[in-house]
Design a protein around this motif. Structure first.
Motif, PDB file in Angstrom:
ATOM      1  N   LEU A 159       0.851  -1.191   0.000  1.00  0.00           N
ATOM      2  CA  LEU A 159       0.000   0.000   0.000  1.00  0.00           C
ATOM      3  C   LEU A 159       0.881   1.233   0.000  1.00  0.00           C
ATOM      4  O   LEU A 159       1.841   1.310   0.782  1.00  0.00           O
ATOM      5  N   ILE A 160       0.576   2.163  -0.874  1.00  0.00           N
ATOM      6  CA  ILE A 160       1.201   3.485  -0.851  1.00  0.00           C
ATOM      7  C   ILE A 160       0.118   4.474  -0.453  1.00  0.00           C
ATOM      8  O   ILE A 160      -0.951   4.518  -1.067  1.00  0.00           O
ATOM      9  N   LEU A 161       0.401   5.256   0.578  1.00  0.00           N
ATOM     10  CA  LEU A 161      -0.442   6.388   0.942  1.00  0.00           C
ATOM     11  C   LEU A 161       0.244   7.636   0.414  1.00  0.00           C
ATOM     12  O   LEU A 161       1.404   7.899   0.747  1.00  0.00           O
ATOM     13  N   ILE A 162      -0.448   8.391  -0.419  1.00  0.00           N
ATOM     14  CA  ILE A 162       0.092   9.601  -1.020  1.00  0.00           C
ATOM     15  C   ILE A 162      -0.105  10.751  -0.033  1.00  0.00           C
ATOM     16  O   ILE A 162      -1.233  11.052   0.344  1.00  0.00           O
ATOM     17  N   VAL A 218      -2.652   0.353  -4.258  1.00  0.00           N
ATOM     18  CA  VAL A 218      -2.286  -0.992  -3.824  1.00  0.00           C
ATOM     19  C   VAL A 218      -1.697  -1.664  -5.055  1.00  0.00           C
ATOM     20  O   VAL A 218      -2.304  -1.650  -6.125  1.00  0.00           O
ATOM     21  N   PHE A 219      -0.492  -2.215  -4.889  1.00  0.00           N
ATOM     22  CA  PHE A 219       0.192  -2.835  -6.026  1.00  0.00           C
ATOM     23  C   PHE A 219       0.958  -4.069  -5.572  1.00  0.00           C
ATOM     24  O   PHE A 219       1.118  -4.310  -4.372  1.00  0.00           O
ATOM     25  N   LEU A 220       1.434  -4.823  -6.535  1.00  0.00           N
ATOM     26  CA  LEU A 220       2.166  -6.055  -6.267  1.00  0.00           C
ATOM     27  C   LEU A 220       3.665  -5.870  -6.507  1.00  0.00           C
ATOM     28  O   LEU A 220       4.059  -5.213  -7.470  1.00  0.00           O
ATOM     29  N   ALA A 221       4.454  -6.465  -5.625  1.00  0.00           N
ATOM     30  CA  ALA A 221       5.913  -6.488  -5.776  1.00  0.00           C
ATOM     31  C   ALA A 221       6.426  -7.755  -5.120  1.00  0.00           C
ATOM     32  O   ALA A 221       5.763  -8.323  -4.247  1.00  0.00           O
ATOM     33  N   LYS A 222       7.609  -8.196  -5.527  1.00  0.00           N
ATOM     34  CA  LYS A 222       8.128  -9.448  -4.964  1.00  0.00           C
ATOM     35  C   LYS A 222       8.603  -9.287  -3.528  1.00  0.00           C
ATOM     36  O   LYS A 222       8.547 -10.229  -2.746  1.00  0.00           O
ATOM     37  N   LYS A 259       7.302  14.888  -7.864  1.00  0.00           N
ATOM     38  CA  LYS A 259       7.435  16.100  -8.674  1.00  0.00           C
ATOM     39  C   LYS A 259       6.900  17.310  -7.916  1.00  0.00           C
ATOM     40  O   LYS A 259       7.120  18.442  -8.329  1.00  0.00           O
ATOM     41  N   HIS A 260       6.169  17.070  -6.815  1.00  0.00           N
ATOM     42  CA  HIS A 260       5.516  18.150  -6.068  1.00  0.00           C
ATOM     43  C   HIS A 260       5.941  18.197  -4.606  1.00  0.00           C
ATOM     44  O   HIS A 260       5.178  18.653  -3.764  1.00  0.00           O
ATOM     45  N   GLU A 261       7.117  17.707  -4.283  1.00  0.00           N
ATOM     46  CA  GLU A 261       7.620  17.774  -2.912  1.00  0.00           C
ATOM     47  C   GLU A 261       6.793  16.984  -1.916  1.00  0.00           C
ATOM     48  O   GLU A 261       6.856  17.224  -0.719  1.00  0.00           O
ATOM     49  N   GLY A 262       5.980  16.062  -2.385  1.00  0.00           N
ATOM     50  CA  GLY A 262       5.205  15.215  -1.487  1.00  0.00           C
ATOM     51  C   GLY A 262       6.015  14.004  -1.080  1.00  0.00           C
ATOM     52  O   GLY A 262       7.208  13.899  -1.369  1.00  0.00           O
ATOM     53  N   LEU A 263       5.362  13.097  -0.403  1.00  0.00           N
ATOM     54  CA  LEU A 263       6.012  11.853  -0.019  1.00  0.00           C
ATOM     55  C   LEU A 263       4.983  10.740   0.005  1.00  0.00           C
ATOM     56  O   LEU A 263       3.787  10.978  -0.060  1.00  0.00           O
ATOM     57  N   VAL A 264       5.482   9.528   0.064  1.00  0.00           N
ATOM     58  CA  VAL A 264       4.587   8.384   0.168  1.00  0.00           C
ATOM     59  C   VAL A 264       4.935   7.583   1.410  1.00  0.00           C
ATOM     60  O   VAL A 264       6.083   7.561   1.849  1.00  0.00           O
ATOM     61  N   GLU A 265       3.929   6.975   1.978  1.00  0.00           N
ATOM     62  CA  GLU A 265       4.130   5.997   3.040  1.00  0.00           C
ATOM     63  C   GLU A 265       3.898   4.640   2.404  1.00  0.00           C
ATOM     64  O   GLU A 265       2.855   4.410   1.787  1.00  0.00           O
ATOM     65  N   LEU A 266       4.860   3.773   2.499  1.00  0.00           N
ATOM     66  CA  LEU A 266       4.790   2.446   1.891  1.00  0.00           C
ATOM     67  C   LEU A 266       4.623   1.415   2.984  1.00  0.00           C
ATOM     68  O   LEU A 266       5.399   1.375   3.941  1.00  0.00           O
TER      69      LEU A 266
END
Length: 112
Positions: free
Chosen positions: A5-8, A79-83, A99-106
């Motif tokens: 899960l990535i929270l933008i 929500v995405f798939l990765a190994k 590109k907009h100085e944001g961040l993600v929580e993974l």
């Protein structure tokens, strides 16, 4: 493959100052990113989130909580798939939010 899960997280005030053309270009970047994940059979689901909401505690509900007053807030999720976590981090680093100085929580999603 494991689900992640990535929270933008981004500055909602800056987002509200975008012109319609800037907003359309921003949305287009996310659509392209999502389509790339879909082509790789990684995309599970994603959606933008509205700025309103509620903080629900056992004995109270706040509708003007810190998520609205804070400078940055969660504006969407993927929500995405990765190994594994390393591959998930590599994918997360390609998110248009940077590109907009944001961040993600993974976060890895627990198999239940």
């Amino acid at each position: 493959m494991k689900k992640f899960l990535i929270l933008i997280r981004e500055d909602l005030a800056a987002m509200n100052e975008m012109t319609p053309a800037q907003m359309e270009a921003d949305i287009s970047e996310y659509v392209k990113w999502k389509e790339g994940l879909e082509k790789e059979n990684r995309h599970v689901m994603s959606d933008p989130l509205e700025g309103s909401g509620a903080m629900v505690y056992k004995n109270k509900v706040e509708t003007d909580g810190p998520f609205i007053e804070s400078k940055e807030a969660i504006s969407g999720f993927f929500v995405f798939l990765a190994k594994d976590i390393d591959e998930a981090i590599s994918i997360a680093k390609t998110c248009p939010i940077f590109k907009h100085e944001g961040l993600v929580e993974l976060r890895p999603i627990m198999d239940f």
